[in-house]
Design an enzyme around this catalytic site. Structure first.
Site, short mmCIF file in Angstrom:
data_model
loop_
_atom_site.label_atom_id
_atom_site.label_comp_id
_atom_site.label_asym_id
_atom_site.label_seq_id
_atom_site.Cartn_x
_atom_site.Cartn_y
_atom_site.Cartn_z
N SER A 59 0.80 -1.24 0.00
CA SER A 59 0.00 0.00 0.00
C SER A 59 0.82 1.27 0.00
O SER A 59 0.27 2.36 -0.20
CB SER A 59 -0.93 0.02 1.21
OG SER A 59 -1.93 -0.95 1.07
N LYS A 62 0.41 3.50 -2.84
CA LYS A 62 -0.73 4.42 -2.98
C LYS A 62 -0.28 5.88 -2.90
O LYS A 62 -0.93 6.77 -3.47
CB LYS A 62 -1.78 4.10 -1.91
CG LYS A 62 -2.45 2.75 -2.17
CD LYS A 62 -3.25 2.19 -0.99
CE LYS A 62 -3.79 0.81 -1.38
NZ LYS A 62 -4.32 0.03 -0.26
N TYR A 186 -3.91 -2.10 -10.05
CA TYR A 186 -3.82 -2.12 -8.58
C TYR A 186 -2.93 -3.27 -8.09
O TYR A 186 -2.03 -3.06 -7.27
CB TYR A 186 -5.22 -2.21 -7.99
CG TYR A 186 -5.25 -2.25 -6.49
CD1 TYR A 186 -5.14 -1.08 -5.74
CD2 TYR A 186 -5.38 -3.45 -5.80
CE1 TYR A 186 -5.16 -1.11 -4.36
CE2 TYR A 186 -5.39 -3.49 -4.42
CZ TYR A 186 -5.29 -2.31 -3.70
OH TYR A 186 -5.30 -2.35 -2.34
N TYR A 238 -4.49 3.23 7.90
CA TYR A 238 -5.80 2.61 8.05
C TYR A 238 -6.44 3.08 9.36
O TYR A 238 -6.38 4.27 9.67
CB TYR A 238 -5.68 1.08 8.01
CG TYR A 238 -4.86 0.58 6.86
CD1 TYR A 238 -5.24 0.89 5.54
CD2 TYR A 238 -3.72 -0.17 7.05
CE1 TYR A 238 -4.49 0.44 4.47
CE2 TYR A 238 -2.97 -0.64 5.99
CZ TYR A 238 -3.37 -0.32 4.70
OH TYR A 238 -2.63 -0.77 3.65
N VAL A 256 1.18 -3.77 3.92
CA VAL A 256 1.14 -5.05 4.65
C VAL A 256 2.37 -5.92 4.38
O VAL A 256 2.51 -6.99 4.96
CB VAL A 256 -0.14 -5.86 4.35
CG1 VAL A 256 -1.36 -5.15 4.90
CG2 VAL A 256 -0.28 -6.16 2.88
#
Lengths: 303, 303, 303, 303
Positions: A59, A62, A186, A238, A256
């Site tokens: 992530s 991102k 993605y 998160y 992760v």
């Protein structure tokens, strides 16, 4: 020196946290791996541990996808994705239903799928993936950055929840391309492998007002860099974002795979890697190492 | 000078936003009121507009209640209230049910009611209220700070939703005193009236490492000040917190009376007041003024 | 006679309700169509209006899919799908997340997708579809029942939300076959076209203790028929099920094609069709016609 | 005879389920108590076990409160409370927030508090309580029915969640009297003590078209009786309503005191009592006993 002290602290601990076993290759990583790299304004990088070993950035990608998407469509992005912390797990679909397919921010999975849809811009997934990879190589000044195709395949195999998110947004009219195309981008973005050194170098433009300090060339506007940092601080971990701001005190984005990119404005770009995760899905030792680092160096943005 | 420029910009606008009419006295305020005060390290205060006129600080009081509650029970507080953005409206009860009566953070109503329960500590509400008032007078070095009893009464009259929150937490075992006592403290805290000057002065300990810079005496530890600032940044503007971080870029806490306290670490404590609210319940012109101020002065914590 | 009276009442009304335009062919149906058929124990069928014209049975197919699934795996079904009303729209994904991928009942979309997964039983979708079609033809004693392939294609084209539901359940481990296979069965089941006459005949086993009264042969056990009826009453009309029980008073299952199958235990099986839908997605005139019929005939199961 | 067989089955079981210990006096009841009474059309009552011993009827009182409220304001009631199953626990506040303070049905706590608000009609709580008591005595033809004041006090002491619900609805404008008054009526209604015999007699008007079959006098219209039965079937057992319809097959309303009132239209009114509760808060053995009874007697309304 502080990094050595951190490495010593970490090296005696065995309470690693859990590996992200739902992505098979990530479940096979040695949980004892640990690296940290600090990229300074002058281009120097200080590092200890396994800082040269590539890991799956997941992530953290991102952050770079957001930067590219803002470059493509600017503030129009904010009609398709929000800027608020989610108050939910990273892959929750509940919020999407309550808010009609508009993800709360670009750093939860649904939001990042929208970013990928923006990056597609009518082209093939491999072009959008190539663009991301070129951007990362440019930022790190390192052509050795690659996508781990085994990880990319595993993302897809176990990606039913992401398929659910993408199809739901498609049903709400918030994707312009078929879900499988946006997801193709993605899954490959998540599978980029970088070392702490490469990642710390890549993050420098966020620490230094949008400018790559080595070249002095602008990557994005100072305002854009500030805004990405703000989103990292409020949404980068998160449902543990508040906790990270509380204990570490600088903008950061976790993955992760166990990596975290942390930005100390006007001072440094920091990347840390330790594969074990805490209950929010963020690197357990990575968070602890950053907390020690920012505390000892007095690097918190909060005074 | 920048504050004058801001005052000129604001003075021509008439799109004030909505008053908090559900608290009757707040609905009768002149929406054209506007003041801003900046308290510097050296004790000087620069201000323009209606900066000497007291207004209802409402939820800004939660910053000071949090400081006092941390002083009373320290990190034990975090067993009763979280540190994460809520992803919901300020008075939502949904999250409370999903998380068994533990509010997501101390700056939503439910969280602040827990703070009031901590401040009670077995005493009468008027003692806890008195303690808060003394703390504010001490921080501002101004004994003229008072509670507006008409506002306090109106808070109670229209406070059914807060009664619902408090009773729900009592049912979950997260209040130690009867709901009406914790609410007694809560309603009076919200009804404290302060001017921008007083509020900016009161916030200095957060800007300067926990120290009151006039006296050089420590109010709280540097770590405590950093942590309160972190919570203000991630949770200080209800479900508009991400937006405030994105556009203003410093820790801040708003109240439905139209005030905002903003902290620029190591630089200044700023208070602004304009009664009209945006869709998230935060001062509309106040937010705009702070955005101009932090942008022009390059005060964002994000670089 | 009562059916003629109902037809006269309906024929003067023009407030049809909305067509299910999100499935293109359903949006082109003449909203003035209306038919009703009542199949009695002796095999006789009384009907008026457009009772011989096939329409898309849509979710009414879930009644027959449930019957087949119970025949395949019996009570083991209830480990994969609940028996409670949903309290949500027919295609909500929120409940799925809160209950870990177990749909609340077999008559919401997610529940019916589980039924289709059961019917697959390791075979190809076309075999499961064929089985359903043979069952319907057997129950109606009419080999003219067909699948409308244009509707089936439209279901798939616009079926992103169902793809989201299926992928979400797959992520939770509650589908045994790939989502696209279960959905293949689902989309074709929804696209079965039947007339009121055919549908009323097909429903007789539910009205008469599991027995086809024409042949006297058992289709399912009496207990199974009672249970399907109970589920129809509590869950057969999405989030309007309580209202249907309240106003019509017999088990029923609606479809967005405008059909409703209603069961009057020990008396009759009734099918009605009027394409316009009310706010819960149930046939507006169909519901009104059934209310008149059950009231006039004193057919409510509630006394 | 069937009741004796049921008594024998139950008397050997020890897996009673949990008592409702959060209301202290209910936690002290002997879990081995069991009674059942069946009131027939001719006025005869057949009973076994502890059918003459009063127990706390708790939420069963909501059936009678609904009847009285419909008598007072008729269909206007449905603007303040819905008719749909809730899909949530009996005391959930989540739904109230999503639906702006309108409870989903009159049989969840929030809905029953609205009924009590209707019964108040500007009078004192004791008048509304008296009216309910007179209605129950009239229906049972038994002046010995009383309110257990110890239970009423315990309802209030532990009623924080109900205070939360009432205050929330007051905040939404859906109560006309102060929350404590509506709750005063509510807590006393729940504390009515009745025996199985009394309760079965009281329910006869629902079984026999609104008429008290002993006197032949109408209590409510046949339509009203049918509608109350319909609501009992779809909403009478909280989030276990679907299961009760599925397994027992008749309208019923449970209370956490362990009682259930079940209505077999045109046949009988049945009351059962066993204090232990299942996971949905409904009497465990009471449900099992009714399932045996309706199955053996072929009393299901579903054929």
């Amino acid at each position: 020196m502080i990094l050595d002290a951190i490495l010593r602290q970490v090296s005696v601990r065995r309470d690693y946290g859990a590996l992200a076993e739902y992505i098979a290759p990530l479940g096979r990583i040695d949980p004892g791996k640990f690296g940290i790299a600090v990229a300074m304004r002058d281009g120097g990088v200080i590092s200890v541990g396994d800082a040269e070993e590539p890991f799956s950035i997941q992530s953290i990608s991102k952050v770079f996808a957001l930067t590219l998407a803002l470059g493509k469509i600017g503030d129009a992005l904010w009609e398709r994705v929000g800027r608020e912390p989610s108050g939910n797990r990273f892959n929750s679909i509940v919020q999407l239903e309550y808010e009609n397919g508009v993800p709360r921010n670009p750093f939860i999975n649904a939001g990042a799928i929208v970013l990928c849809d923006v990056l597609l811009a009518g082209h093939e997934p491999k072009e959008a993936i190539g663009e991301t990879l070129r951007f990362l190589r440019f930022l790190s000044d390192d052509d050795g950055i690659l996508i781990d195709s085994e990880v990319a395949a595993a993302e897809k195999t176990g990606g039913f929840r992401n398929f659910a998110l993408a199809n739901f947004m498609m049903a709400c009219g918030n994707l312009l391309h078929p879900p499988e195309l946006a997801l193709g981008v993605y899954f490959h973005q998540c599978a980029v492998a970088m070392s702490c050194r490469q990642l710390a170098l890549a993050g420098r433009y966020l620490a230094f007002g949008g400018v790559n300090p080595s070249t002095g060339r602008s990557v994005v506007s100072p305002q854009c860099a500030r805004r990405v940092n703000a989103l990292m601080l409020t949404c980068g971990h998160y449902d543990g974002s508040g906790d990270f701001a509380f204990s570490v005190g600088v903008p950061g984005k976790s993955g992760v795979g166990g990596g975290i990119l942390a930005i100390v404005p006007d001072v440094a770009s920091v990347a840390v890697w330790s594969p074990g995760l805490n209950e929010h899905g963020n690197s357990k030792f990575g968070t602890a190492a950053l907390q020690t680092l920012t505390t000892e160096m007095n690097w918190s943005v909060f005074g």
